[in-house]
Scaffold this active site. Sequence first.
Site, short mmCIF file in Angstrom:
data_model
loop_
_atom_site.label_atom_id
_atom_site.label_comp_id
_atom_site.label_asym_id
_atom_site.label_seq_id
_atom_site.Cartn_x
_atom_site.Cartn_y
_atom_site.Cartn_z
N SER A 1 18.53 -12.80 0.74
CA SER A 1 17.94 -14.13 1.27
C SER A 1 19.29 -14.97 1.11
CB SER A 1 17.16 -14.64 0.07
OG SER A 1 16.95 -15.86 0.19
N TYR B 1 14.26 -15.97 -8.80
CA TYR B 1 14.39 -15.19 -7.25
C TYR B 1 16.10 -15.37 -6.87
CZ TYR B 1 13.58 -15.22 -2.20
OH TYR B 1 13.50 -14.63 -1.06
P1 NAD Z 1 5.29 -11.63 2.61
O1 NAD Z 1 4.88 -12.43 1.40
O2 NAD Z 1 4.59 -11.86 3.87
O3 NAD Z 1 5.31 -10.10 2.12
C1 NAD Z 1 5.72 -9.50 1.02
C2 NAD Z 1 5.43 -8.02 1.19
O4 NAD Z 1 5.72 -7.37 -0.13
C3 NAD Z 1 3.97 -7.82 1.28
O5 NAD Z 1 3.81 -6.51 2.01
C4 NAD Z 1 3.37 -7.45 -0.32
O6 NAD Z 1 2.22 -6.49 -0.30
C5 NAD Z 1 4.64 -6.67 -0.77
N1 NAD Z 1 4.77 -6.97 -2.24
C6 NAD Z 1 4.63 -7.95 -2.92
N2 NAD Z 1 4.69 -7.66 -4.39
C7 NAD Z 1 4.92 -6.23 -4.55
C8 NAD Z 1 4.97 -5.28 -5.35
N3 NAD Z 1 4.87 -5.70 -6.66
N4 NAD Z 1 5.11 -4.09 -4.89
C9 NAD Z 1 4.98 -3.63 -3.65
N5 NAD Z 1 5.12 -4.32 -2.60
C10 NAD Z 1 4.85 -5.71 -3.13
O7 NAD Z 1 6.87 -12.01 2.35
P2 NAD Z 1 8.04 -12.05 3.24
O8 NAD Z 1 8.59 -13.37 3.73
O9 NAD Z 1 7.78 -11.23 4.60
O10 NAD Z 1 9.10 -11.29 2.29
C11 NAD Z 1 9.85 -10.23 2.76
C12 NAD Z 1 11.30 -10.11 2.03
O11 NAD Z 1 12.08 -11.14 2.61
C13 NAD Z 1 11.26 -10.66 0.53
O12 NAD Z 1 12.04 -9.78 -0.33
C14 NAD Z 1 11.53 -12.09 0.46
O13 NAD Z 1 12.15 -12.27 -0.57
C15 NAD Z 1 12.51 -12.04 1.62
N6 NAD Z 1 12.98 -13.11 2.20
C16 NAD Z 1 11.77 -14.08 2.89
C17 NAD Z 1 12.19 -15.19 3.35
C18 NAD Z 1 11.14 -16.09 4.08
O14 NAD Z 1 11.53 -17.27 4.48
N7 NAD Z 1 10.14 -15.53 4.62
C19 NAD Z 1 13.63 -15.75 3.27
C20 NAD Z 1 14.55 -14.98 2.62
C21 NAD Z 1 14.04 -13.83 2.06
#
Ligand code: NAD
Length: 259
Positions: free
Chosen positions: A141, A154
């Site tokens: 991130s 985080y």
């Molecule tokens: P999201 O909430 O849409 O998806 C999260 C996914 O992780 C889902 O499939 C969920 O089932 C799974 N998950 C959550 N807890 C879990 C666990 N304990 N075991 C197994 N699976 C688990 O979120 P996203 O935005 O797609 O996030 C994906 C990655 O991107 C994350 O690591 C997040 O930190 C990172 N990220 C997201 C953003 C953003 O703005 N969306 C920015 C920077 C980084």
Amino acid sequence: MNKENVLITGSTSGIGLATARVLAAQGFNLMLNGLESDAEGSALAEGLRREFGVKASYCQADLANTGQLQQLIAEAQADLGPIGVLVNNAGIQFTSSLEEFPPEKWDVIIAVNLSAAFHTMQRLMPAMQQEGWGRVINIASVHGLVASPNKAAYCAAKHGLVGLSKVAALEYAEHGVTVNCICPGWTDTPILNHQFNEYAKTHGVSFEEAKLGLIQTKAPYPELISPEAIGRMIQFLISDSADAITGTSIPIDGGWTAQ
Ligand code: NAD
């Protein structure tokens, strides 16, 4: 050969699911994972099989639980064969001041966002080395590079993931295995909904106005980033053009970390 077999953690939603679709369209076989029920996840896998003609399965596994994590890896190898591409994407968020941060939230964020990547890498990278080819892409991130208030766990987990990836990149560089982080900024997925709702409440604006308002507190680019854009960067990092790219942390952040 392992090159076409991909395990994406947290791939039932957001960036993980978008990446699965981008890679399936290129012919990669996929093991999906998430917390969703077997029926929900298997329906997503079935959809990918039908639409793209690739192998795709789902394993419900909570990555905070190392037994379930081990089961995920065993199922991925049984269904697809050797795994050549590992995308550590599963992640969760919780916001609170450091003083009030619930210790159990700290523990679970470190477990899912950081320790799970250590465990999957430790288990899968030796086989990649033996095959002489592998790709590890860790979804960190902007919070792996800079901090924001109220995100202690985080930021700690994502900074840790960047450090872990650099160490692994150095250890595996001579074995054909690359390790990189992608560092997204505001990306259009459900993980942000809580923060948008909070912003809307505090500022007395609509959910849509909150999106724009919150984005602009950090990033000059005034739009949410599409999750597919992250998937396409992953596709590039898997390609032969990226053979010499390792140990990097690539921001896709609308200029957030340029400031
Ligand atoms: P999201 O909430 O849409 O998806 C999260 C996914 O992780 C889902 O499939 C969920 O089932 C799974 N998950 C959550 N807890 C879990 C666990 N304990 N075991 C197994 N699976 C688990 O979120 P996203 O935005 O797609 O996030 C994906 C990655 O991107 C994350 O690591 C997040 O930190 C990172 N990220 C997201 C953003 C953003 O703005 N969306 C920015 C920077 C980084």
